[in-house]
Design a protein around this motif. Structure first.
Motif, PDB file in Angstrom:
ATOM      1  N   ARG A  24     -37.650  38.686  64.077  1.00  0.00           N
ATOM      2  CA  ARG A  24     -38.203  37.827  65.118  1.00  0.00           C
ATOM      3  C   ARG A  24     -37.382  36.583  65.411  1.00  0.00           C
ATOM      4  O   ARG A  24     -37.773  35.789  66.263  1.00  0.00           O
ATOM      5  N   HIS A  25     -36.264  36.381  64.700  1.00  0.00           N
ATOM      6  CA  HIS A  25     -35.536  35.144  64.954  1.00  0.00           C
ATOM      7  C   HIS A  25     -34.827  35.169  66.306  1.00  0.00           C
ATOM      8  O   HIS A  25     -34.534  34.118  66.876  1.00  0.00           O
ATOM      9  N   GLY A  26     -34.570  36.368  66.847  1.00  0.00           N
ATOM     10  CA  GLY A  26     -34.042  36.488  68.196  1.00  0.00           C
ATOM     11  C   GLY A  26     -32.682  35.859  68.396  1.00  0.00           C
ATOM     12  O   GLY A  26     -32.328  35.448  69.503  1.00  0.00           O
ATOM     13  N   ARG A  27     -31.895  35.779  67.327  1.00  0.00           N
ATOM     14  CA  ARG A  27     -30.589  35.145  67.416  1.00  0.00           C
ATOM     15  C   ARG A  27     -29.540  36.074  66.828  1.00  0.00           C
ATOM     16  O   ARG A  27     -29.863  37.051  66.169  1.00  0.00           O
ATOM     17  N   GLY A  28     -28.290  35.738  67.039  1.00  0.00           N
ATOM     18  CA  GLY A  28     -27.210  36.555  66.508  1.00  0.00           C
ATOM     19  C   GLY A  28     -27.161  36.495  64.992  1.00  0.00           C
ATOM     20  O   GLY A  28     -27.737  35.584  64.375  1.00  0.00           O
ATOM     21  N   PRO A  29     -26.468  37.439  64.357  1.00  0.00           N
ATOM     22  CA  PRO A  29     -26.434  37.501  62.892  1.00  0.00           C
ATOM     23  C   PRO A  29     -25.760  36.306  62.237  1.00  0.00           C
ATOM     24  O   PRO A  29     -25.988  36.041  61.053  1.00  0.00           O
ATOM     25  N   ASP A  30     -24.939  35.567  63.007  1.00  0.00           N
ATOM     26  CA  ASP A  30     -24.252  34.419  62.426  1.00  0.00           C
ATOM     27  C   ASP A  30     -24.974  33.102  62.709  1.00  0.00           C
ATOM     28  O   ASP A  30     -24.470  32.031  62.353  1.00  0.00           O
ATOM     29  N   ASP A  31     -26.150  33.173  63.313  1.00  0.00           N
ATOM     30  CA  ASP A  31     -26.952  31.963  63.524  1.00  0.00           C
ATOM     31  C   ASP A  31     -27.452  31.450  62.180  1.00  0.00           C
ATOM     32  O   ASP A  31     -27.809  32.245  61.299  1.00  0.00           O
ATOM     33  N   PRO A  32     -27.491  30.127  61.945  1.00  0.00           N
ATOM     34  CA  PRO A  32     -27.925  29.591  60.654  1.00  0.00           C
ATOM     35  C   PRO A  32     -29.295  30.083  60.201  1.00  0.00           C
ATOM     36  O   PRO A  32     -29.501  30.363  59.013  1.00  0.00           O
ATOM     37  N   VAL A  33     -30.236  30.203  61.133  1.00  0.00           N
ATOM     38  CA  VAL A  33     -31.568  30.680  60.760  1.00  0.00           C
ATOM     39  C   VAL A  33     -31.511  32.156  60.360  1.00  0.00           C
ATOM     40  O   VAL A  33     -32.160  32.581  59.392  1.00  0.00           O
ATOM     41  N   VAL A  41     -28.940  33.700  59.050  1.00  0.00           N
ATOM     42  CA  VAL A  41     -28.296  33.753  57.729  1.00  0.00           C
ATOM     43  C   VAL A  41     -29.294  33.354  56.650  1.00  0.00           C
ATOM     44  O   VAL A  41     -29.383  33.998  55.596  1.00  0.00           O
ATOM     45  N   ARG A  42     -30.040  32.308  56.903  1.00  0.00           N
ATOM     46  CA  ARG A  42     -31.027  31.856  55.921  1.00  0.00           C
ATOM     47  C   ARG A  42     -32.114  32.906  55.712  1.00  0.00           C
ATOM     48  O   ARG A  42     -32.545  33.155  54.579  1.00  0.00           O
ATOM     49  N   THR A  43     -32.537  33.540  56.791  1.00  0.00           N
ATOM     50  CA  THR A  43     -33.546  34.599  56.680  1.00  0.00           C
ATOM     51  C   THR A  43     -33.036  35.751  55.824  1.00  0.00           C
ATOM     52  O   THR A  43     -33.750  36.266  54.964  1.00  0.00           O
ATOM     53  N   LEU A  44     -31.801  36.144  56.039  1.00  0.00           N
ATOM     54  CA  LEU A  44     -31.210  37.246  55.275  1.00  0.00           C
ATOM     55  C   LEU A  44     -31.127  36.899  53.793  1.00  0.00           C
ATOM     56  O   LEU A  44     -31.432  37.718  52.931  1.00  0.00           O
ATOM     57  N   GLY A  45     -30.738  35.657  53.495  1.00  0.00           N
ATOM     58  CA  GLY A  45     -30.656  35.230  52.103  1.00  0.00           C
ATOM     59  C   GLY A  45     -32.002  35.204  51.409  1.00  0.00           C
ATOM     60  O   GLY A  45     -32.142  35.641  50.259  1.00  0.00           O
ATOM     61  N   VAL A  46     -33.019  34.691  52.108  1.00  0.00           N
ATOM     62  CA  VAL A  46     -34.360  34.638  51.524  1.00  0.00           C
ATOM     63  C   VAL A  46     -34.918  36.051  51.334  1.00  0.00           C
ATOM     64  O   VAL A  46     -35.564  36.349  50.321  1.00  0.00           O
ATOM     65  N   LEU A  47     -34.663  36.929  52.283  1.00  0.00           N
ATOM     66  CA  LEU A  47     -35.130  38.311  52.163  1.00  0.00           C
ATOM     67  C   LEU A  47     -34.479  38.983  50.958  1.00  0.00           C
ATOM     68  O   LEU A  47     -35.150  39.677  50.181  1.00  0.00           O
ATOM     69  N   ALA A  48     -33.175  38.794  50.773  1.00  0.00           N
ATOM     70  CA  ALA A  48     -32.483  39.375  49.621  1.00  0.00           C
ATOM     71  C   ALA A  48     -33.066  38.834  48.314  1.00  0.00           C
ATOM     72  O   ALA A  48     -33.300  39.589  47.367  1.00  0.00           O
ATOM     73  N   ALA A  49     -33.318  37.525  48.263  1.00  0.00           N
ATOM     74  CA  ALA A  49     -33.873  36.922  47.045  1.00  0.00           C
ATOM     75  C   ALA A  49     -35.281  37.442  46.768  1.00  0.00           C
ATOM     76  O   ALA A  49     -35.648  37.665  45.601  1.00  0.00           O
ATOM     77  N   SER A  50     -36.079  37.638  47.794  1.00  0.00           N
ATOM     78  CA  SER A  50     -37.437  38.150  47.611  1.00  0.00           C
ATOM     79  C   SER A  50     -37.417  39.595  47.124  1.00  0.00           C
ATOM     80  O   SER A  50     -38.203  39.973  46.242  1.00  0.00           O
ATOM     81  N   LEU A  51     -36.526  40.404  47.672  1.00  0.00           N
ATOM     82  CA  LEU A  51     -36.376  41.777  47.200  1.00  0.00           C
ATOM     83  C   LEU A  51     -35.938  41.800  45.744  1.00  0.00           C
ATOM     84  O   LEU A  51     -36.433  42.602  44.935  1.00  0.00           O
ATOM     85  N   HIS A  52     -35.020  40.909  45.399  1.00  0.00           N
ATOM     86  CA  HIS A  52     -34.567  40.777  44.006  1.00  0.00           C
ATOM     87  C   HIS A  52     -35.738  40.437  43.098  1.00  0.00           C
ATOM     88  O   HIS A  52     -35.958  41.077  42.066  1.00  0.00           O
ATOM     89  N   ALA A  53     -36.516  39.434  43.484  1.00  0.00           N
ATOM     90  CA  ALA A  53     -37.601  38.949  42.630  1.00  0.00           C
ATOM     91  C   ALA A  53     -38.714  39.968  42.458  1.00  0.00           C
ATOM     92  O   ALA A  53     -39.451  39.936  41.472  1.00  0.00           O
ATOM     93  N   THR A  54     -38.871  40.883  43.412  1.00  0.00           N
ATOM     94  CA  THR A  54     -39.894  41.918  43.285  1.00  0.00           C
ATOM     95  C   THR A  54     -39.348  43.204  42.673  1.00  0.00           C
ATOM     96  O   THR A  54     -40.055  44.207  42.596  1.00  0.00           O
TER      97      THR A  54
END
Length: 250
Positions: A35-44, A46-59
């Motif tokens: 839903r961020h509606g921005r390109g993959p190199d947009d800061p949001v 990138v941050r979304t991708l990092g948080v998603l990876a960390a959440s997958l890791h933690a679960t």
């Protein structure tokens, strides 16, 4: 969907994951990602991708986390450069996921390349970060019964003295190897010439290690998978649940 709502969801996912509610954090991160509606190199983005990876890791969704850390490393390499600190950090997290999933030799090679890059000054790393990286590498070798663990721990302790962390590194070095990792370890250690190989004790793809036993596990500080332990109420409070339409990604 407003960008402010997506930004808030990503921040909430990060807070939930880092405070012991990774399943709820994962739900919010998965809701925000498309839903961020921005390109993959947009800061949001990138941050979304990092948080998603960390959440997958933690679960405990290790292979999915590895895929997202790999994607994050590619994005950051394009933004910051292949040897930039954020890129190397994402690659280090990828190595941890590969190791925890049993892809040990690939993880060793990836982390060794990162250490080499950092020691060459490519990542402009601080002494504190280098101690953390060397300790992480030593833990990997130790869990795979690789003799290089001792050398890595000694190197980490020597550097840790300069930043007041020597005792902490010694405490990590004194821990026993992760017993659970032994069941999935695929590291091929050198054997003396002339000695026949021992029968494999590693699980095959049909064992529980190859059929998703890591799912819904947490990863302890030493990288060892632990079974998921629910909150005292057995579930996350309803206020941590994102809108219902996130369920398509679960």
């Amino acid at each position: 969907m407003s960008s402010a709502a997506v930004d808030a969801a990503v921040l909430y996912a990060h807070v939930l994951t880092s405070t012991g509610h990774p399943e709820a954090g994962l739900a919010w991160a998965m809701w925000a990602r498309p839903r961020h509606g921005r390109g993959p190199d947009d800061p949001v983005a990138v941050r979304t991708l990092g948080v998603l990876a960390a959440s997958l890791h933690a679960t405990g969704r290790l292979r999915a986390a590895a895929a997202h850390y790999r994607e994050l490393a590619v994005v950051l390499a394009g933004l910051d450069g292949p040897d930039a600190p954020r890129t190397l950090a994402a690659r280090a997290d990828l190595a941890v996921m590969l190791h925890a999933s049993g892809d040990c030799d690939t993880a060793h090679a990836e982390l060794a390349a990162i250490v080499q890059a950092q020691q060459a000054g490519m990542g402009h790393v601080t002494d504190f970060a280098m101690v953390k990286l060397l300790t992480r590498q030593a833990r990997m070798y130790r869990d795979c019964a690789d003799a290089r663990a001792a050398e890595c721990f000694l190197e980490a302790v020597a550097l840790a003295r300069a930043v007041g962390l020597a005792e902490q590194v010694r405490a990590v070095a004194a821990r026993a190897p992760c017993d659970r990792h032994r069941r999935i370890c695929t590291h091929r250690r050198p054997r003396p010439a002339g000695r026949p190989p021992a029968p494999s004790q590693h699980p095959t793809s049909t064992d529980e290690a190859g059929s998703g036993w890591q799912v819904n596990a947490h990863i302890a500080a030493d990288g060892c998978p632990l079974r998921h332990r629910p909150d005292s109420g057995g579930r996350v409070a309803s206020r941590t649940t994102p809108p219902a339409d996130h369920c398509g990604g679960r």
